[in-house]
Design a protein around this motif. Structure first.
Motif, mmCIF file in Angstrom:
data_model
loop_
_atom_site.group_PDB
_atom_site.id
_atom_site.type_symbol
_atom_site.label_atom_id
_atom_site.label_comp_id
_atom_site.label_asym_id
_atom_site.label_seq_id
_atom_site.Cartn_x
_atom_site.Cartn_y
_atom_site.Cartn_z
ATOM 1 N N ILE A 155 0.840 -1.201 0.000
ATOM 2 C CA ILE A 155 0.000 0.000 0.000
ATOM 3 C C ILE A 155 0.872 1.247 0.000
ATOM 4 C CG2 ILE A 155 -1.625 1.366 1.396
ATOM 5 C CD1 ILE A 155 -2.953 -1.261 2.206
ATOM 6 N N ARG A 156 1.917 1.249 0.816
ATOM 7 C CA ARG A 156 2.815 2.411 0.864
ATOM 8 C C ARG A 156 3.451 2.666 -0.492
ATOM 9 N NH1 ARG A 156 4.253 0.356 5.989
ATOM 10 N NH2 ARG A 156 6.085 -0.673 5.100
ATOM 11 N N GLU A 157 3.862 1.592 -1.176
ATOM 12 C CA GLU A 157 4.487 1.746 -2.485
ATOM 13 C C GLU A 157 3.507 2.286 -3.518
ATOM 14 O OE1 GLU A 157 7.672 1.513 -3.620
ATOM 15 O OE2 GLU A 157 8.043 1.507 -1.465
ATOM 16 N N ARG A 158 2.259 1.790 -3.450
ATOM 17 C CA ARG A 158 1.272 2.271 -4.420
ATOM 18 C C ARG A 158 0.916 3.725 -4.141
ATOM 19 N NH1 ARG A 158 -3.956 -1.126 -6.394
ATOM 20 N NH2 ARG A 158 -2.258 -2.605 -6.787
ATOM 21 N N VAL A 159 0.782 4.097 -2.872
ATOM 22 C CA VAL A 159 0.509 5.489 -2.517
ATOM 23 C C VAL A 159 1.629 6.382 -3.033
ATOM 24 C CG1 VAL A 159 0.367 7.126 -0.592
ATOM 25 C CG2 VAL A 159 -0.946 4.987 -0.524
ATOM 26 N N LYS A 160 2.851 5.965 -2.822
ATOM 27 C CA LYS A 160 4.017 6.735 -3.277
ATOM 28 C C LYS A 160 3.983 6.903 -4.788
ATOM 29 C CE LYS A 160 9.093 6.708 -3.142
ATOM 30 N NZ LYS A 160 10.306 5.961 -2.652
ATOM 31 N N ARG A 161 3.660 5.821 -5.507
ATOM 32 C CA ARG A 161 3.639 5.871 -6.967
ATOM 33 C C ARG A 161 2.527 6.788 -7.481
ATOM 34 N NH1 ARG A 161 3.033 0.901 -7.768
ATOM 35 N NH2 ARG A 161 0.889 0.739 -8.514
ATOM 36 N N CYS A 162 1.352 6.700 -6.856
ATOM 37 C CA CYS A 162 0.225 7.526 -7.298
ATOM 38 C C CYS A 162 0.481 9.010 -7.033
ATOM 39 C CB CYS A 162 -1.065 7.079 -6.611
ATOM 40 S SG CYS A 162 -1.658 5.467 -7.158
ATOM 41 N N LEU A 163 1.069 9.327 -5.895
ATOM 42 C CA LEU A 163 1.400 10.722 -5.601
ATOM 43 C C LEU A 163 2.454 11.241 -6.568
ATOM 44 C CD1 LEU A 163 1.402 10.737 -1.692
ATOM 45 C CD2 LEU A 163 -0.191 11.944 -3.212
#
Length: 242
Positions: free
Chosen positions: A114-122
């Motif tokens: 989840i942290r990686e996907r949040v980082k990528r989306c931001l």
């Protein structure tokens, strides 16, 4: 991808939608324009299941959603994302928590994923490293970007935008318009936008429809709408007062 057939909706005896028909193809940016109060937001809310039409049908990939149960809608909404007019972010959460909100409730991803996907989306919306910022610290344009990052986090099939440039200055409006085009291209989602911002409509839209008096009165490519012979459309496009 989405069909709206003969859609009707009224409130307290006032007919808002009067037989709306739309055909939205996969991958396009479909824009509905029209004056304030003509029912654009009502149309969107019916399409995402926040309201139920009085009459007519809404089909997604051939599936009739009009009479769908809440459980069926929950399944369909995994493929829908909505960017609301005023962003609808949670003030009690930071930026990262807002973007992760749907991921935590609708997926089985581990915290690290989840942290990686949040980082990528931001990063995709130009807010890399903003995870720990509070919503109150953000400008209106930055809040719109967070709302878009939250929308794309679940890899939706369709992103619905409700007046995405309302309240923004011309430069920030142009930035959000470009971001919508970028998201459509990079994640491959179909985009549905309601707006009275003609710059957004004609820059981003692949198909534009005008809603007036509860009905779609003109639909076509941007150049077709710009050159429309319909007097109501021409007055709206050219900004001619009544």
């Amino acid at each position: 991808m989405i069909e709206v057939r003969d859609l009707w909706k009224s409130f307290k005896g006032k007919q808002v939608l009067k037989g709306v028909d739309l055909f939205i193809k996969e991958g396009e940016i479909f824009v509905v324009i029209g004056r304030s109060g003509v029912g654009k937001s009502v149309l969107l809310k019916n399409m995402v299941g926040l309201m139920k039409p009085d009459k007519g049908k809404i089909l997604y990939k051939g599936r009739d959603l009009t009479g769908a149960s809440e459980a069926e809608w929950k399944d369909v909404r995994r493929e829908f994302a909505v960017v609301f007019q005023h962003s609808a972010l949670f003030d009690s959460m930071n930026v990262g928590e807002n973007v992760a909100f749907g991921l935590k409730r609708m997926t089985n991803l581990e915290e690290g994923e989840i942290r990686e996907r949040v980082k990528r989306c931001l990063s995709m919306v130009g807010l890399e490293g903003a995870e720990n910022l509070r919503i109150s610290e953000l400008s209106g344009g930055m809040q719109k970007r967070v709302a878009i990052a939250r929308a794309i986090a679940l890899n939706p099939g369709v992103i619905f935008y409700d007046e995405p440039t309302t309240g923004l200055d011309p430069i920030m409006s142009a930035n959000i318009t470009n971001l919508i085009i970028k998201m459509n291209r990079e994640i491959g989602s179909t985009s549905f936008i309601i707006t009275h911002d003609l710059r957004l409509a004609f820059t981003a839209g692949t198909t534009i429809a005008m809603l007036h008096d509860g009905k779609i009165i003109n639909v076509g490519e941007p150049d077709t709408i710009k050159k429309s012979s319909n007097p109501i459309v021409r007055k709206f496009v050219e900004g001619i007062p009544d």
